[in-house]
Scaffold this active site. Structure first.
Site, PDB file in Angstrom:
ATOM      1  N   ASP A 145      32.392  65.901  49.593  1.00 30.15           N
ATOM      2  CA  ASP A 145      32.485  65.660  51.037  1.00 30.15           C
ATOM      3  C   ASP A 145      33.926  65.953  51.468  1.00 30.15           C
ATOM      4  OD1 ASP A 145      30.964  62.983  52.965  1.00 30.15           O
ATOM      5  OD2 ASP A 145      32.259  64.637  53.610  1.00 30.15           O
ATOM      6  N   ASP A 151      32.892  67.222  56.900  1.00 28.32           N
ATOM      7  CA  ASP A 151      32.888  66.086  57.816  1.00 28.32           C
ATOM      8  C   ASP A 151      33.335  66.513  59.215  1.00 28.32           C
ATOM      9  OD1 ASP A 151      32.822  63.099  58.034  1.00 28.32           O
ATOM     10  OD2 ASP A 151      34.907  63.401  58.612  1.00 28.32           O
ATOM     11  N   GLU A 159      28.659  68.685  59.198  1.00 27.97           N
ATOM     12  CA  GLU A 159      28.297  67.576  60.076  1.00 27.97           C
ATOM     13  C   GLU A 159      28.768  67.967  61.470  1.00 27.97           C
ATOM     14  OE1 GLU A 159      30.623  64.032  60.163  1.00 27.97           O
ATOM     15  OE2 GLU A 159      28.881  62.786  60.556  1.00 27.97           O
ATOM     16  N   HIS A 196      25.064  57.306  55.681  1.00 24.79           N
ATOM     17  CA  HIS A 196      25.966  56.153  55.557  1.00 24.79           C
ATOM     18  C   HIS A 196      26.524  55.693  56.902  1.00 24.79           C
ATOM     19  CE1 HIS A 196      28.418  59.686  55.764  1.00 24.79           C
ATOM     20  NE2 HIS A 196      29.438  58.934  56.065  1.00 24.79           N
ATOM     21  N   ASP A 197      26.216  56.466  57.960  1.00 23.10           N
ATOM     22  CA  ASP A 197      26.701  56.086  59.297  1.00 23.10           C
ATOM     23  C   ASP A 197      25.591  55.517  60.172  1.00 23.10           C
ATOM     24  OD1 ASP A 197      28.699  59.110  59.483  1.00 23.10           O
ATOM     25  OD2 ASP A 197      29.269  57.087  58.816  1.00 23.10           O
TER      26      ASP A 197
HETATM   27  O1  TEU Z   1      31.187  60.652  60.968  1.00 24.86           O
HETATM   28  C1  TEU Z   1      31.385  61.154  62.266  1.00 24.86           C
HETATM   29  C2  TEU Z   1      30.923  60.145  63.255  1.00 24.86           C
HETATM   30  O2  TEU Z   1      31.170  60.212  64.410  1.00 24.86           O
HETATM   31  C3  TEU Z   1      30.157  59.014  62.694  1.00 24.86           C
HETATM   32  O3  TEU Z   1      31.068  58.018  62.553  1.00 24.86           O
HETATM   33  C4  TEU Z   1      28.967  58.669  63.534  1.00 24.86           C
HETATM   34  O4  TEU Z   1      28.545  59.762  64.212  1.00 24.86           O
HETATM   35  C5  TEU Z   1      29.343  57.585  64.502  1.00 24.86           C
HETATM   36  O5  TEU Z   1      29.696  56.472  63.731  1.00 24.86           O
HETATM   37  C6  TEU Z   1      28.173  57.247  65.384  1.00 24.86           C
HETATM   38  O6  TEU Z   1      28.577  56.226  66.235  1.00 24.86           O
HETATM   39  C7  TEU Z   1      31.989  61.198  59.938  1.00 24.86           C
HETATM   40  C8  TEU Z   1      31.702  60.402  58.680  1.00 24.86           C
HETATM   41  O7  TEU Z   1      30.320  60.565  58.341  1.00 24.86           O
HETATM   42  C9  TEU Z   1      32.035  58.953  58.968  1.00 24.86           C
HETATM   43  O8  TEU Z   1      31.663  58.121  57.891  1.00 24.86           O
HETATM   44  C10 TEU Z   1      33.526  58.862  59.230  1.00 24.86           C
HETATM   45  O9  TEU Z   1      33.854  57.535  59.592  1.00 24.86           O
HETATM   46  C11 TEU Z   1      33.942  59.813  60.362  1.00 24.86           C
HETATM   47  O10 TEU Z   1      33.367  61.108  60.276  1.00 24.86           O
HETATM   48  C12 TEU Z   1      35.453  60.013  60.340  1.00 24.86           C
HETATM   49  O11 TEU Z   1      35.776  60.752  59.171  1.00 24.86           O
END
Ligand code: TEU
Ligand code: CA
Length: 551
Positions: free
Chosen positions: A106, A206, A256, A330-331
């Site tokens: 990642d 990311d 992403e 995970h988000d």
């Molecule tokens: O996520 C991007 C992001 O915006 C996510 O946090 C999610 O879309 C948001 O929480 C929705 O409200 C990526 C990673 O997957 C995330 O874990 C990281 O915190 C973020 O980028 C910053 O690197």
């Protein structure tokens, strides 16, 4: 080898692949410190192989202060000791290779941790490294723009000793990299080549569609600033350069894409563009946001969900793009709690959601624990939460007058920690995740809901996933067929077809907890390949899903 079919859509060598996502900190702890690690992943490779997945995407385990659990990287070419050593990683690669599993890393290239040596040198005033970031002259009470951080507050932080502001679209400890600087792009290519040489077989990038920032920063009086930096002008140029110069164009690469569009994702993932293999888009995971605001409570709009899934299937197909298809990561909250019924019909609805996703055109992703129906955490105290985004927004909600209980109810539905509780391996101590108290509590239902129990069950969710993954490998109509939506008389149903060289698949999902009368004539001439109920009767049972096939 890629071939473009007559219908203008492409068949890719990832069309038969399935990816298993691991959030390393919560997957499995092998050294008794309550934190998941590389050793824990090695312990579970056979379990993952048994599902049939071909790749494992592991969230960042590079050196990091862990303010955002590893998405704040302070050294991209070393492993944070809490997750293990480079020796452990090399062992993981050889054990995964031995099982025919490709390891995907990642890459967080939009920003680094403010603990990164580049940022530290920038703070000391070294011009070379200040140019690695967005440092803008300004007065302490006037940020360069009114843009908002996605984690709450301003997207700018003032550095008194430099009399400058720096940009951070995420946490204040995550400083945005300046991709307009060719030296930054060269550094990132070196990082990719380093891990490629280690035997890595793919990369997830990311929030990669945020890296092309404008040359001039201006206020946004229509929104939070995202329209100025999302899918920016140089995105396609930057991606072609990064992928091409790093020599990874044959690997599985997934971007992403935050707040993106079908047109851009076609360009990001059409093989002719030589950018990425596929894209994650998130519009379908915002159908329970009131007026686009995540921190609200609302039942998912299933009509909107279906509409978005269909539009992205058709749009990407017509343009030759390729979707990563998924419902959680995970988000996100756990899919079975968000879109299914994790009380009365947990297994049925988990399987229905799996059919809905895995029979689509694209490459499917399984998020750790989704394969046996893990649920949301069900926390009801702010002390249980760990996620920086959730903790920030809890404070913001209280400051905006939301009551403590209402804020906790919103967190219980929407917090990213819902997907970050320890994987529930068994009914044993700490859900079999660790011999020590985990960094975050396990969901209390681990005694009943765990991989060990599910594997023993005749109608296990895991075995159902295994069948779905197997069907994709066996049937070209699933991996490479055209997607065709099917109109339905009842909005609680989601139906679609796949067609390929005379083969046809018909997929029916009852997305509700209601029993729906059903006229089987629509399935006339088909044989049923798979279903989540023992018998397929005249009516569709609550959360029933059926996969039919005919040649
Ligand atoms: O996520 C991007 C992001 O915006 C996510 O946090 C999610 O879309 C948001 O929480 C929705 O409200 C990526 C990673 O997957 C995330 O874990 C990281 O915190 C973020 O980028 C910053 O690197
Ligand atoms: Ca550990």
């Amino acid at each position: 080898m890629l071939c473009i079919s007559g219908k203008g859509y492409n068949m890719k060598n990832f069309s038969k692949s399935c990816v298993y996502q691991i959030y390393i900190k919560s997957f499995k702890d092998s050294n008794g410190d309550g934190i998941g690690d590389i050793g824990g992943i090695i312990e579970r490779l056979d379990y993952i192989k048994n599902i049939g997945t071909d790749y494992i995407w592991i969230t960042p385990f590079f050196r990091s202060p862990l303010n955002d659990n590893g998405y704040d990287i302070s050294d991209y070419m070393s492993i944070d000791p809490v997750f293990g050593s480079m020796r452990d990683f090399e062992r993981l690669i050889s054990e995964a290779d031995a099982r025919g599993i490709g390891i995907m890393l990642d890459m967080v290239f939009n920003h680094t941790s403010t603990e990164h040596e580049w940022f530290k040198k920038a703070l000391e005033g070294e011009k070379k490294y200040m140019d690695y970031y967005y440092f803008v002259d300004g007065e302490p009470d006037a940020p360069p723009t009114n843009w908002a951080s996605k984690f709450g507050g301003s997207a700018w932080e003032y550095v008194p000793q430099l009399k400058k502001w720096y940009l951070h679209l995420f946490d204040v400890t995550q400083a945005d990299l300046n991709w307009n600087n060719p030296e930054v792009r060269e550094e990132l290519k070196d990082i990719l080549r380093f891990w490629k040489d280690k035997g890595v077989k793919g990369f997830r990038f990311d929030v990669i569609n945020l890296v092309s920032k404008p040359d001039v920063f201006e206020n946004d009086f229509e929104g939070d600033g995202r329209r100025f930096y999302t899918d920016g002008a140089k995105m396609h140029e930057f991606l072609k350069e990064l992928i091409g110069d790093s020599g990874i164009s044959e690997m599985l690469t997934v971007g992403e894409m935050s707040s993106t569009s079908i047109d851009n994702c076609i360009r990001y993932s059409n093989p002719a563009e030589k950018e990425l293999s596929m894209c994650f888009s998130f519009h379908h995971l915002k159908v329970d946001y009131v007026n686009g605001d995540k921190w609200t409570l609302m039942k998912p709009d299933f009509n909107k969900l279906k509409e978005l899934l269909v539009s992205w299937q058709l749009g990407m197909q017509q343009g030759g793009g390729w979707n990563a298809v998924f419902l959680c990561n995970h988000d996100q909250p756990r899919a079975v709690s968000r879109f299914g019924d994790d009380r009365r019909y947990r297994c049925e609805s988990a399987k229905m959601l799996a059919v809905m996703i895995h029979m689509l055109r694209g490459t499917p992703y399984i998020y750790q624990g989704e394969e046996f129906g893990m649920t949301n955490a069900d926390f009801n105290d702010i002390s249980s939460y760990r996620d920086v985004e959730s903790l920030n927004y809890y404070k913001i909600m209280l400051e905006n007058g939301t009551s403590r209980q209402d804020a906790l109810n919103i967190l219980a539905a929407k917090s990213r920690d819902n997907g970050r509780t320890p994987v529930q391996w068994s009914s044993g101590e700490n859900a079999g995740f660790s011999s020590a108290e985990p960094w975050i509590s396990a969901a209390e239902n681990f005694k009943e809901i765990n991989a060990e129990a599910d594997l023993k069950s005749e109608s296990s969710v895991i075995n159902f996933y295994k069948k779905l993954v197997g069907l994709r490998k066996e049937y070209n109509v699933i991996s490479d067929g055209e997607f065709i939506p099917v109109g339905v008389p009842d909005s609680r149903l989601f139906m679609y077809k796949r067609q390929y060289q005379g083969e046809e698949l018909l997929v029916i999902c009852n997305m509700s907890g209601d029993e729906i009368s059903w006229n089987d004539s629509a399935a006339g001439g088909y044989t049923q390949l798979l279903g989540n109920y023992e018998h397929s009767g005249k009516s569709l049972m609550p959360y029933e899903a059926r996969v039919y096939y005919r040649k």
